[in-house]
Design an enzyme around this catalytic site. Structure first.
Site, mmCIF file in Angstrom:
data_model
loop_
_atom_site.group_PDB
_atom_site.id
_atom_site.type_symbol
_atom_site.label_atom_id
_atom_site.label_comp_id
_atom_site.label_asym_id
_atom_site.label_seq_id
_atom_site.Cartn_x
_atom_site.Cartn_y
_atom_site.Cartn_z
ATOM 1 N N PRO A 119 0.780 -1.246 0.000
ATOM 2 C CA PRO A 119 0.000 0.000 0.000
ATOM 3 C C PRO A 119 0.811 1.297 0.000
ATOM 4 O O PRO A 119 0.827 2.051 0.974
ATOM 5 C CB PRO A 119 -0.846 -0.135 1.271
ATOM 6 C CG PRO A 119 0.005 -0.946 2.191
ATOM 7 C CD PRO A 119 0.734 -1.918 1.306
ATOM 8 N N CYS A 120 1.434 1.588 -1.133
ATOM 9 C CA CYS A 120 2.205 2.826 -1.252
ATOM 10 C C CYS A 120 1.294 4.060 -1.213
ATOM 11 O O CYS A 120 1.770 5.167 -0.959
ATOM 12 C CB CYS A 120 3.064 2.815 -2.505
ATOM 13 S SG CYS A 120 2.173 2.461 -4.018
#
Length: 170
Positions: A136-137
């Site tokens: 989850p950047c």
């Protein structure tokens, strides 16, 4: 023999193209809000490898639906693998530790990944992440609290964070 399953999983924010290596233990090697052909080019799939479009995709579609339905930790259950240098690997590992509904700054990501001075490299690791949103950047923002960039567009990043309950500066 390498066997890759591909599928575009529908979400409220667009399709997530997904590539899963099922030769041994099922492992996601690519995912993102982009057309499958572009994702395959980025992960540099050998042209001789057989790709199979499979809407079951070893249960990945169910994980995505659980995330849509509010289980913000569900992606931690998925086995992932992507190529990258040691610091990038450290950043990606740290990204997976960010709890749903929470954010981290690029500076905090760099520090947690082992090099507090490597803020730009941490940003680069986010930009080169080929398994979003499973890594989850989108949960990384600027130190100032501003949203920052996202490879699939700032409006999508904002929508994903709002879905996860993050209150953002406007």
């Amino acid at each position: 023999m390498i066997k890759l399953l591909t599928y575009e999983i529908p979400t409220p924010w667009g399709k997530i193209s997904t590539v899963l290596d099922v030769a041994k233990t099922p492992t996601v090697i690519g995912a993102g809000f982009k057309p499958l052909n572009k994702l395959l080019k980025q992960i540099d799939i050998d042209k001789s490898i057989k790709l199979i479009n499979d809407k079951n995709l070893e249960g990945i579609s169910e994980y995505v639906q659980d995330w849509i339905d509010g289980d913000l930790e569900v992606f931690k259950k998925i086995r992932l693998s992507q190529k990258g240098a040691e610091f990038m690997q450290s950043c990606w590992k740290e990204l997976r530790k960010i709890k749903g509904g929470k954010v981290l700054s690029y500076a905090e990501l760099a520090k947690n990944a082992g090099n507090a001075k490597a803020v730009r490299a941490a940003g680069s690791a986010c930009a080169k992440n080929l398994i979003a949103p499973f890594v989850p950047c989108h949960r990384v923002i600027k130190t100032s609290g501003e949203i920052g960039n996202y490879g699939f567009g700032v409006s999508l990043k904002r929508a994903l964070l709002e879905h996860e309950g993050v209150k953002l500066k406007r």
